[in-house]
Design an enzyme around this catalytic site. Structure first.
Site, mmCIF file in Angstrom:
data_model
loop_
_atom_site.group_PDB
_atom_site.id
_atom_site.type_symbol
_atom_site.label_atom_id
_atom_site.label_comp_id
_atom_site.label_asym_id
_atom_site.label_seq_id
_atom_site.Cartn_x
_atom_site.Cartn_y
_atom_site.Cartn_z
ATOM 1 N N ALA A 135 -7.399 -6.055 0.536
ATOM 2 C CA ALA A 135 -5.320 -5.920 0.612
ATOM 3 C C ALA A 135 -5.513 -4.851 1.795
ATOM 4 O O ALA A 135 -6.996 -4.151 1.801
ATOM 5 C CB ALA A 135 -5.084 -5.434 -0.671
ATOM 6 N N LYS A 136 -3.946 -4.370 2.444
ATOM 7 C CA LYS A 136 -4.386 -3.655 3.729
ATOM 8 C C LYS A 136 -2.503 -3.155 3.628
ATOM 9 O O LYS A 136 -2.239 -3.984 3.625
ATOM 10 C CB LYS A 136 -4.478 -3.412 4.274
ATOM 11 C CG LYS A 136 -4.829 -2.017 5.295
ATOM 12 C CD LYS A 136 -6.912 -1.471 4.749
ATOM 13 C CE LYS A 136 -6.561 -0.784 5.393
ATOM 14 N NZ LYS A 136 -8.188 0.404 4.774
ATOM 15 N N GLY A 137 -2.766 -1.608 3.695
ATOM 16 C CA GLY A 137 -0.606 -1.742 3.123
ATOM 17 C C GLY A 137 -0.149 -0.924 4.827
ATOM 18 O O GLY A 137 -1.446 -0.126 5.007
#
Ligand code: NAD
Length: 446
Positions: A135-137
């Site tokens: 994931a990444k944000g």
């Protein structure tokens, strides 16, 4: 994409639901995530998928991120006015376990950037054998122009906006560019306030006193150094005879410089966002570290010759460690890289075009998904300790990190030799094989 859409509208004329639906049907999948970084991630994926002969169905499942959340939220600034911020959380695959990945602050943060980084996180976890998907944000902002109070309000609001899709068994954020222990503490507190009890395992990279782990702060840089040690051992070269250039002096680059200098390596160039310094006879790494601690930026450091922040990658050396931001080694400068190895501390610092030029020049590139996997590995250790309400000793963390990375390096090295390919394609192939195997076993719901 656009041309198909236009053609459909032209054929049917304007107006009417049917023509609108036709236009929507003809948009290519994934248009939302298109960005230069996503193009790079897809290009790398395809190369490894072709090598593996991966079936079309699994390709499609691994290419597109499963969930993407875009949020816009207001934050009151110190002066009383309100500013609107855009934030993202992209979850690449739900197949491998909960999702794991950092969140970053920067003026260029975008959905496409997060999508590429989330895909790389999936592969990074798979190479090391961690039970996570990627994931990444991030939040699009200039953190250098925000006060501490403003950054806290941005972080807390971002945490509450993405609350519906995160959780200790769903998606566990961590630090990335311009975020660190302080932001993780705010994030953990916000999540805990929402659920009504302390949940340290919602983020990793926390301060020790809040359930962080020994060694997380240096884990990514230490992992880069362990990989360099393995690389030198596999090449039959003594580590302390190498001259190294490091671009970026933050969490990753700063640790790499310190740990390599302690091992007798000569640091011949360093840089940060304000510029670089180089000295073919070696810089005083301790003086660089002390300067950074006192002045925050490298600008005006009294040592070596001044070099531009990008030109630093062209300094003659044995090992170049880009540890700043993405797309630093491109078709434009790859022909001038004067190193024998590039070890990617940063995510995505080398474009596919540059990869090809470096390969032709016989410069080997140890890819990000292996070289900087130490960070997520110790994040995993932190999450395990939090779940078990246990605290490991720092020496145990470092020893376990070394074991995991040595295993990962060996798997990638074997794939490289066995398949007769480069390090990056081998690393991606190891990762894709693992995720593809899990995807086939879980089949498709329902
Ligand atoms: P950081 O914010 O602590 O440091 C970034 C450094 O790069 C700073 O010294 C900054 O001045 C410098 N920099 C920024 N833009 C630059 C430019 N254009 N040219 C030269 N220098 C520039 O960030 P970090 O945590 O050290 O992350 C660095 C890279 O490593 C990123 O690509 C990140 O995604 C990757 N990474 C970080 C971790 C982690 O645990 N922190 C884990 C895996 C990968």
């Amino acid at each position: 994409m656009g041309s198909n859409g236009r053609a459909a509208t032209d054929r049917r004329g304007t107006g009417g639901w049917e023509s609108v639906l036709e236009v929507e049907r003809t948009l290519e999948p994934g248009t939302e995530w298109h960005s230069e970084l996503y193009r790079i991630a897809v290009d790398q994926f395809r190369r490894a998928a072709d090598l593996l002969g991966l079936e079309e169905e699994i390709r499609a499942r691994l290419l597109e991120p499963r969930r993407s959340l875009v949020v816009n939220f207001p934050v009151r600034l110190d002066g009383g006015e309100v500013q609107s911020f855009t934030g993202y959380r992209v979850q690449h695959t739900l197949t491998m376990g909960p999702m794991k990945g950092g969140f970053r602050y920067g003026p260029g943060v975008s959905l496409g950037e997060c999508a590429a980084l989330a895909m790389w996180m999936t592969f990074k976890c798979a190479i090391v054998g961690l039970p996570f998907g990627g994931a990444k944000g991030g939040v699009r902002c200039d953190p250098n122009r925000l006060s501490e109070g403003e950054l806290e309000r941005v972080t807390r609001r971002y945490a509450s906006e993405i609350f519906p899709i995160i959780g200790p068994d769903r998606d566990i954020p961590a630090p990335d560019i311009a975020t660190g222990e302080r932001e993780m503490a705010w994030f953990m507190d916000t999540y805990s306030q929402q659920v009504g009890h302390p949940v340290p395992e919602i983020v990793t990279g926390k301060p020790l006193v809040l359930g962080g782990t020994e060694g997380r702060d240096i884990a990514t840089g230490l992992g880069v150094v362990y990989c360099i040690e393995e690389l030198m051992a596999s090449a039959g070269e003594p580590l302390d005879a190498q001259r190294v250039v490091v671009q970026g002096l933050g969490n990753v680059g700063g640790t790499v410089v310190r740990e390599l200098a302690q091992r007798g390596v000569t640091i011949v160039g360093v840089s940060d966002v304000t510029g670089g310094v180089a000295d073919p006879d070696g810089l005083d790494a301790a003086a660089v570290e002390a300067w950074m601690a006192e002045h925050r930026f490298l600008r005006d450091f009294p040592g070596g010759t001044q070099v531009g922040r990008l030109e630093i990658v062209e300094q003659p050396c044995d090992i170049l460690v880009p540890a700043a931001v993405e797309q630093q080694i491109t078709a434009e400068n790859a022909g001038r890289i004067d190193a024998r190895w590039v070890v990617e501390g940063a995510n995505g610092p080398t474009t596919p075009e540059a990869d090809q030029i470096l390969a032709e020049r016989e410069i080997e590139v140890l890819p990000d998904v292996l070289a900087n996997a130490g960070g997520v590995t110790v994040s995993y250790f932190e999450w395990v300790q939090d779940q078990q309400k246990l605290a490991w000793h720092g020496a145990e963390v470092a020893a376990r990190l070394r074991i995991q990375l040595e295993d990962a390096f060996r798997r990638v090295h074997e794939a490289k030799e066995g398949r007769g390919t480069d390090w990056r394609t081998a690393a991606q192939a190891v990762a894709i094989e693992r995720v593809a195997a899990a995807s086939r076993l879980r089949t498709i719901y329902p």
